[in-house]
Design a protein around this motif. Structure first.
Motif, PDB file in Angstrom:
ATOM      1  N   LEU A 147      76.494  47.358  -3.757  1.00  0.00           N
ATOM      2  CA  LEU A 147      76.544  47.565  -5.218  1.00  0.00           C
ATOM      3  C   LEU A 147      77.407  48.775  -5.563  1.00  0.00           C
ATOM      4  CD1 LEU A 147      72.858  46.844  -6.383  1.00  0.00           C
ATOM      5  CD2 LEU A 147      74.849  45.371  -6.553  1.00  0.00           C
ATOM      6  N   GLU A 148      77.290  49.827  -4.759  1.00  0.00           N
ATOM      7  CA  GLU A 148      78.109  51.023  -5.010  1.00  0.00           C
ATOM      8  C   GLU A 148      79.600  50.667  -4.973  1.00  0.00           C
ATOM      9  OE1 GLU A 148      75.162  54.490  -3.120  1.00  0.00           O
ATOM     10  OE2 GLU A 148      76.952  53.885  -2.022  1.00  0.00           O
ATOM     11  N   LYS A 149      80.012  49.921  -3.961  1.00  0.00           N
ATOM     12  CA  LYS A 149      81.432  49.559  -3.813  1.00  0.00           C
ATOM     13  C   LYS A 149      81.895  48.688  -4.984  1.00  0.00           C
ATOM     14  CE  LYS A 149      82.396  51.286   0.284  1.00  0.00           C
ATOM     15  NZ  LYS A 149      83.043  52.586   0.300  1.00  0.00           N
ATOM     16  N   MET A 150      81.042  47.715  -5.308  1.00  0.00           N
ATOM     17  CA  MET A 150      81.369  46.752  -6.361  1.00  0.00           C
ATOM     18  C   MET A 150      81.495  47.456  -7.716  1.00  0.00           C
ATOM     19  SD  MET A 150      78.938  43.496  -6.746  1.00  0.00           S
ATOM     20  CE  MET A 150      77.981  44.007  -8.133  1.00  0.00           C
ATOM     21  N   LYS A 187      89.081  51.837 -18.196  1.00  0.00           N
ATOM     22  CA  LYS A 187      88.571  52.907 -19.080  1.00  0.00           C
ATOM     23  C   LYS A 187      87.040  52.923 -19.126  1.00  0.00           C
ATOM     24  CE  LYS A 187      90.843  51.693 -22.889  1.00  0.00           C
ATOM     25  NZ  LYS A 187      91.830  50.658 -22.529  1.00  0.00           N
ATOM     26  N   GLU A 188      86.430  51.756 -18.837  1.00  0.00           N
ATOM     27  CA  GLU A 188      84.979  51.648 -18.982  1.00  0.00           C
ATOM     28  C   GLU A 188      84.231  51.996 -17.707  1.00  0.00           C
ATOM     29  OE1 GLU A 188      85.230  47.755 -21.952  1.00  0.00           O
ATOM     30  OE2 GLU A 188      84.936  47.498 -19.805  1.00  0.00           O
ATOM     31  N   ILE A 189      84.953  52.085 -16.586  1.00  0.00           N
ATOM     32  CA  ILE A 189      84.266  52.191 -15.296  1.00  0.00           C
ATOM     33  C   ILE A 189      83.398  53.440 -15.206  1.00  0.00           C
ATOM     34  CG2 ILE A 189      84.579  52.388 -12.780  1.00  0.00           C
ATOM     35  CD1 ILE A 189      86.956  50.563 -12.999  1.00  0.00           C
ATOM     36  N   LYS A 190      83.903  54.565 -15.700  1.00  0.00           N
ATOM     37  CA  LYS A 190      83.168  55.826 -15.554  1.00  0.00           C
ATOM     38  C   LYS A 190      81.786  55.746 -16.220  1.00  0.00           C
ATOM     39  CE  LYS A 190      84.334  60.603 -14.969  1.00  0.00           C
ATOM     40  NZ  LYS A 190      83.768  61.538 -15.930  1.00  0.00           N
ATOM     41  N   SER A 191      81.747  55.175 -17.410  1.00  0.00           N
ATOM     42  CA  SER A 191      80.464  55.109 -18.119  1.00  0.00           C
ATOM     43  C   SER A 191      79.581  54.008 -17.563  1.00  0.00           C
ATOM     44  CB  SER A 191      80.699  54.863 -19.604  1.00  0.00           C
ATOM     45  OG  SER A 191      81.164  53.538 -19.800  1.00  0.00           O
ATOM     46  N   GLY A 192      80.190  53.033 -16.893  1.00  0.00           N
ATOM     47  CA  GLY A 192      79.410  51.919 -16.325  1.00  0.00           C
ATOM     48  C   GLY A 192      78.975  50.922 -17.376  1.00  0.00           C
ATOM     49  N   VAL A 193      79.397  51.113 -18.605  1.00  0.00           N
ATOM     50  CA  VAL A 193      79.012  50.197 -19.682  1.00  0.00           C
ATOM     51  C   VAL A 193      80.281  49.619 -20.281  1.00  0.00           C
ATOM     52  CG1 VAL A 193      77.835  49.981 -21.898  1.00  0.00           C
ATOM     53  CG2 VAL A 193      76.960  51.556 -20.193  1.00  0.00           C
ATOM     54  N   SER A 194      80.253  48.306 -20.507  1.00  0.00           N
ATOM     55  CA  SER A 194      81.433  47.646 -21.028  1.00  0.00           C
ATOM     56  C   SER A 194      81.280  47.398 -22.521  1.00  0.00           C
ATOM     57  CB  SER A 194      81.601  46.313 -20.293  1.00  0.00           C
ATOM     58  OG  SER A 194      82.573  45.542 -20.934  1.00  0.00           O
ATOM     59  N   ILE A 294      66.739  54.428 -12.839  1.00  0.00           N
ATOM     60  CA  ILE A 294      67.217  55.331 -11.806  1.00  0.00           C
ATOM     61  C   ILE A 294      68.644  54.893 -11.423  1.00  0.00           C
ATOM     62  CG2 ILE A 294      66.119  54.000  -9.912  1.00  0.00           C
ATOM     63  CD1 ILE A 294      65.663  56.712  -8.480  1.00  0.00           C
ATOM     64  N   GLY A 295      69.537  55.841 -11.321  1.00  0.00           N
ATOM     65  CA  GLY A 295      70.929  55.532 -10.984  1.00  0.00           C
ATOM     66  C   GLY A 295      71.828  55.453 -12.201  1.00  0.00           C
ATOM     67  N   ALA A 296      71.236  55.236 -13.384  1.00  0.00           N
ATOM     68  CA  ALA A 296      72.056  55.037 -14.595  1.00  0.00           C
ATOM     69  C   ALA A 296      72.950  56.237 -14.886  1.00  0.00           C
ATOM     70  CB  ALA A 296      71.164  54.737 -15.797  1.00  0.00           C
ATOM     71  N   ASP A 297      72.461  57.442 -14.583  1.00  0.00           N
ATOM     72  CA  ASP A 297      73.248  58.649 -14.902  1.00  0.00           C
ATOM     73  C   ASP A 297      74.063  59.151 -13.722  1.00  0.00           C
ATOM     74  OD1 ASP A 297      72.310  58.746 -17.487  1.00  0.00           O
ATOM     75  OD2 ASP A 297      70.528  59.909 -16.923  1.00  0.00           O
ATOM     76  N   ASP A 298      73.961  58.476 -12.584  1.00  0.00           N
ATOM     77  CA  ASP A 298      74.686  58.964 -11.403  1.00  0.00           C
ATOM     78  C   ASP A 298      76.196  58.894 -11.655  1.00  0.00           C
ATOM     79  OD1 ASP A 298      72.168  59.117 -10.368  1.00  0.00           O
ATOM     80  OD2 ASP A 298      72.552  57.889  -8.592  1.00  0.00           O
ATOM     81  N   GLY A 300      80.208  59.481 -10.052  1.00  0.00           N
ATOM     82  CA  GLY A 300      80.861  59.263  -8.755  1.00  0.00           C
ATOM     83  C   GLY A 300      80.604  57.852  -8.251  1.00  0.00           C
ATOM     84  N   GLU A 301      80.907  57.643  -7.000  1.00  0.00           N
ATOM     85  CA  GLU A 301      80.911  56.267  -6.483  1.00  0.00           C
ATOM     86  C   GLU A 301      79.686  55.929  -5.646  1.00  0.00           C
ATOM     87  OE1 GLU A 301      84.726  55.209  -4.879  1.00  0.00           O
ATOM     88  OE2 GLU A 301      85.614  55.439  -6.874  1.00  0.00           O
TER      89      GLU A 301
END
Ligand code: ADE
Length: 329
Positions: A147-150, A187-194, A294-298, A300-301
């Motif tokens: 999941l981290e890689k994806m 542009k959306e990757i950092k926030s993780g939300v599209s 948990i993980g939502a605010d992490d 980095g990769e």
């Protein structure tokens, strides 16, 4: 030859080899380059066969989609997503089925995939009833790494479930079936939300949710169909950890509608004896508000907050793929 993503062939067919003086240009494959064997998977729009490359003798899983079906059901987008996502993941050495090449004839589209010899995680859970804690921990750790890689590549799977998690010949995990994946804008990757998709795609997805098998792993926000976030995969991750340990998914009911209701009301229980650390992690993943998982605010990769959870105590994150997986018994 180094294999490259879809379209060029994995190893050129000997019959297609040029004379030594000519420059090499791989020839497009056709169904005639393979001997098709047993059926190994079936989806709404595709059938997967075990197939042997007649030139190399190597085994592949070939996903076959009937064009007429794809066109009638307006599923062209699914095919494109699967191909794009698998191409983006081709260079990741572990955790995903590989797409070696694609081709088509008048009636069908073909995806030549790596063959995960040990089949679906679901069958392994069902065969033994439930996993020993060390086994559940190992596969949860491999799933988290995948999941981290994806997610680092901006891909949200959106349909993670034990049927879509396969085991290779060495019993290591590979995620499959990216037909409903969302590929985020860089542009959306950092926030993780599209940002919201165009209406047509969203309508298409809500239609899908309404007829896909049992949607036991779908997150509340996907049910509401309003947001694409990588944390939807973390919700499914929580459901899968629960199922590996208890034998059944957390949200169960006789009908799809009742399952949806239970998910939206967070109506689930832990069976007696469910280990405390696992319970704590699942409770931190199955949170209605996706931003509080948990993980939502992490940043980095890597999902450091999940890796550091006591459930994963003792996991050697740097060497998982090189380890011999614990025996499922
Ligand atoms: N079922 C669906 N895809 C598969 C694959 N790549 N390997 C084995 N079984 C599968």
């Amino acid at each position: 030859m180094q294999a490259t993503p879809a379209t060029p062939v994995p190893t050129p067919a000997p019959t297609a080899s040029p004379a030594p003086s000519q420059s090499f240009k791989p020839t497009k494959r056709t169904a005639k380059d393979y001997i098709f064997g047993k059926l190994i998977g079936e989806g709404m729009f595709s059938t997967v066969f075990l197939a042997k490359d007649i030139h190399s003798g190597k085994e592949y899983a070939i996903k076959v989609c009937e064009k007429i079906h794809i066109i009638r059901k307006k599923k062209r987008e699914y095919i494109k997503r699967e191909k794009d996502a698998l191409n983006m993941l081709f260079s990741v050495p572990h955790g995903f089925v590989k797409l070696y090449c694609t081709f088509q004839d008048d009636e069908r589209l073909y995806f030549v995939l790596s063959y995960a010899k040990n089949g679906e995680l679901l069958n392994h859970i069902n065969t033994v009833g439930s996993f020993e804690l060390n086994v559940a921990k190992f596969y949860a750790a491999e799933l988290l790494l995948a999941l981290e890689k994806m997610h680092a590549k901006g891909i949200i799977h959106r349909d993670l479930k034990p049927e879509n998690i396969l085991l290779d010949e060495n019993m290591h995990l590979q995620i499959a079936d990216f037909g409903t994946a969302k590929i985020m804008d860089p542009k959306e990757i950092k926030s993780g939300v599209s940002i919201q998709e165009e209406d047509e795609s969203r309508n298409e997805r809500s239609r899908k949710i309404s007829f896909v098998g049992t949607p036991q792993y779908v997150s509340p926000e996907l049910l509401h169909n309003c947001l694409d976030t990588r944390t939807s995969d973390l919700w499914a991750f929580g459901c899968i950890i629960y199922q590996m340990i208890s034998g059944l998914p957390p949200f169960r009911a006789a009908t799809e509608f009742l399952i949806f209701q239970k998910i939206l009301k967070m109506e689930y229980e832990f069976p007696e004896g469910f280990p405390a650390d696992a319970k704590d992690l699942v409770e931190k993943l199955l949170v209605l508000d996706h931003s509080k998982r948990i993980g939502a605010d992490d940043q980095g990769e890597t999902y450091e907050s999940i890796r550091n959870h006591p459930f994963f105590a003792g996991i050697d994150w740097d060497n998982i793929w090189e380890q011999t997986p614990p025996t499922i018994s």
